[in-house]
Design an enzyme around this catalytic site. Sequence first.
Site, PDB file in Angstrom:
ATOM      1  N   CYS A 285      -8.882  -2.871 -20.588  1.00 38.16           N
ATOM      2  CA  CYS A 285      -8.771  -1.947 -19.453  1.00 38.16           C
ATOM      3  C   CYS A 285      -7.842  -2.489 -18.368  1.00 38.16           C
ATOM      4  O   CYS A 285      -7.668  -1.856 -17.330  1.00 38.16           O
ATOM      5  CB  CYS A 285     -10.144  -1.632 -18.874  1.00 38.16           C
TER       6      CYS A 285
ATOM      7  N   ARG B 113     -14.355   1.788 -11.663  1.00 41.89           N
ATOM      8  CA  ARG B 113     -14.381   0.667 -10.699  1.00 41.89           C
ATOM      9  C   ARG B 113     -15.271   1.071  -9.520  1.00 41.89           C
ATOM     10  O   ARG B 113     -14.795   1.681  -8.567  1.00 41.89           O
ATOM     11  CB  ARG B 113     -12.972   0.372 -10.189  1.00 41.89           C
TER      12      ARG B 113
ATOM     13  N   ASN C 168      -5.710  -8.108 -16.358  1.00 44.84           N
ATOM     14  CA  ASN C 168      -5.161  -8.423 -15.026  1.00 44.84           C
ATOM     15  C   ASN C 168      -5.668  -9.782 -14.565  1.00 44.84           C
ATOM     16  O   ASN C 168      -4.900 -10.625 -14.081  1.00 44.84           O
ATOM     17  CB  ASN C 168      -5.586  -7.372 -13.993  1.00 44.84           C
ATOM     18  N   ASP C 169      -6.979  -9.973 -14.692  1.00 41.12           N
ATOM     19  CA  ASP C 169      -7.560 -11.245 -14.272  1.00 41.12           C
ATOM     20  C   ASP C 169      -7.413 -12.317 -15.342  1.00 41.12           C
ATOM     21  O   ASP C 169      -7.163 -13.481 -15.025  1.00 41.12           O
ATOM     22  CB  ASP C 169      -9.040 -11.067 -13.913  1.00 41.12           C
TER      23      ASP C 169
ATOM     24  N   HIS D 277       0.827  -1.208   0.000  1.00 42.89           N
ATOM     25  CA  HIS D 277       0.000   0.000   0.000  1.00 42.89           C
ATOM     26  C   HIS D 277       0.856   1.251   0.000  1.00 42.89           C
ATOM     27  O   HIS D 277       0.510   2.262  -0.610  1.00 42.89           O
ATOM     28  CB  HIS D 277      -0.905  -0.006   1.231  1.00 42.89           C
TER      29      HIS D 277
HETATM   30  C1  PEP Z   1      -8.738  -6.618 -14.922  1.00 44.41           C
HETATM   31  O1  PEP Z   1      -8.949  -7.693 -14.341  1.00 44.41           O
HETATM   32  O2  PEP Z   1      -7.917  -6.480 -15.851  1.00 44.41           O
HETATM   33  C2  PEP Z   1      -9.454  -5.406 -14.499  1.00 44.41           C
HETATM   34  C3  PEP Z   1      -9.336  -4.272 -15.148  1.00 44.41           C
HETATM   35  O3  PEP Z   1     -10.219  -5.499 -13.365  1.00 44.41           O
HETATM   36  P1  PEP Z   1      -9.594  -5.378 -11.877  1.00 44.41           P
HETATM   37  O4  PEP Z   1      -8.141  -4.998 -12.003  1.00 44.41           O
HETATM   38  O5  PEP Z   1     -10.413  -4.338 -11.197  1.00 44.41           O
HETATM   39  O6  PEP Z   1      -9.809  -6.753 -11.366  1.00 44.41           O
HETATM   40 MG    MG Z   2     -10.676  -7.875 -13.046  1.00 45.37          MG
END
Ligand code: PEP
Ligand code: MG
Length: 591
Positions: free
Chosen positions: A513, A307, A465-466, A200
């Site tokens: 994104c 978000r 990201n996921d 953080h």
């Molecule tokens: C992702 O998973 O790429 C995404 C943009 O969502 P988050 O990072 O909020 O999980």
């Molecule tokens: Mg995500």
Amino acid sequence: MAELPHKGEQTFRGIPVSAGVCRGKIVVLDHSRPSIGSRQLTDTELDEEVNRLEKSLVQTRHQILDVQRRVSQAMGAAEGSIFDAHLLVLEDRTLLDEVVRVIREKKVNAEYAFHSVAERYAASLAAIEDDYLRERATDMRDVTTRVLNNLLGLEHETDLRNLKEPCIIISRDLTPSNTAQLDKRMVLGFATDVGSKTSHTAIIARSLRIPAVVGLGNACARLESGQYALLDGFNGIIIVNPTDQTLWEYGQLIRKQVTLQEKLRDILFKPAVTLDGHHVFLSANIESSAGTEAVKANGAEGVGLFRTEYLFLNRDQLPTEEQQYAAYSEAARELKPMPVVIRTLDLGGDKLLAHLPLPRELNPFLGWRAIRFCLEERDLFREQLRAILRASAEGNVKMMYPMISGLDELSKANALVDEYKEELRKENVPFNEQLEIGAMIETPSAVIIAESLAKRLKFFSIGTNDLIQYSLAVDRMNEKIAHLYEPTHPAIVRLIKATVDAAHRHQVWVSVCGEMASDPVLAPLLLGLGVDELSVSPPLVPPVKFLIRRLKLSEAKALADFALECESAGEILARCQELARQSAPSLFEDK
Ligand code: PEP
Ligand code: MG
């Protein structure tokens, strides 16, 4: 680890977490805690001692909420929500019950009981080989120091507020609350012995744009206040007593950075068009309606990802429909006619609510999160969907669902939207009947059924990201396997291509994104794969746009063709780096 390349000059290497170079006198913080002695109590004093403990917990809670409010106002809800973890420590009944038990059974003072129990918890968390848990130890120690200071009637963090001249702070650790309260006029940069990129403290440093290095090992013990040093937040280096040669080299680097910033300012409000005339829709990711300022200031064309969970995280109670409507419609009005893509609640995984504890799960990222959670928590979802629908009357609002893994979820969510639209019609409340609905593509199953999803949706937003964590089975929070988290893995390249192809067969718009879009090295690959929009962190809009304006779409396509044939993540990455460095060398002169 320290080396001595020149007489007098000493280099300490750590992990770079916040870009920039600064130089000045260092101040080494002595974070030794107040000494906590044990005092034997009589039976009649015990109730009063437990009372004193509870009062100090309430006082600490107010202090943290106050810091959280100030941080949220200054930096946004995302940074403020970091203090949710601190509030959770104060609500940890196992910890608090044990402190009370120690006071009553051992008949000792509250300071001593609290310190010994909390330190035992923190030490066992800190000993676990897991960056995330080690950060929880830091949170716990931050809260413990506050509670102890309150019990002892001492002020908190006076040392950092009383700095007399601009300096570089060196500390074993800096807590998120220390960091959030740094005065940018007095703190040129900071470095800590411990910490990781995902801590953080690192997140706040980046958002404050203070150059920072963490994970230096034992620098704190080897440095002294008053020494002169140079801190390089690009490469994670501190150089104490820099020679004239070093200062000259860094002078060059700083000049290049200043020139780059000027170049970025020049293109701030120019379109993101490649040299061969292809327009890339470049938008930004935000966490609150306050983020719209940064969207405009950085020359983005709208919001590709709002978000919304941060609206839920940073408070004592769930936000009402009215509060959500106020936030969503404010963003829509501020940016009108630019689009604002509002993502429905993506709670769970690492985003947990202090006031709405979800059941503990063995695999939270594979658990009851995001759309799965919302489809069961109907009242909560209804309030959010109604708020988004109402906000759609106020600007160019679009809506998308997170974590869609099958058609069933999409049909259920859409049925609820239809139901709430009908409610609003009956209430004569305006909304956009044509509200466009899309979905995040962030599970491998969503990619495989992309064709079916595309028939039912207006747009896709690829959450890399996921998608990377689920496709490669690599936890995105785990530093230990971070080397396996490869955005250029051939499987990821092919999954993105399959998504784009399925979408385009049905005239469905595709955005990315995830963080991959914010990386100037990787953005050309995404464009070459046919992605229509990149939605990036607001401060990274200018560098990504700078690169797009120096790139030909034909080069990006050749890169993508190579990547689709290639069998090695490393080779694909090397080609990406080559193209980015050739196109915009000034973006990469900090190494
Ligand atoms: C992702 O998973 O790429 C995404 C943009 O969502 P988050 O990072 O909020 O999980
Ligand atoms: Mg995500």
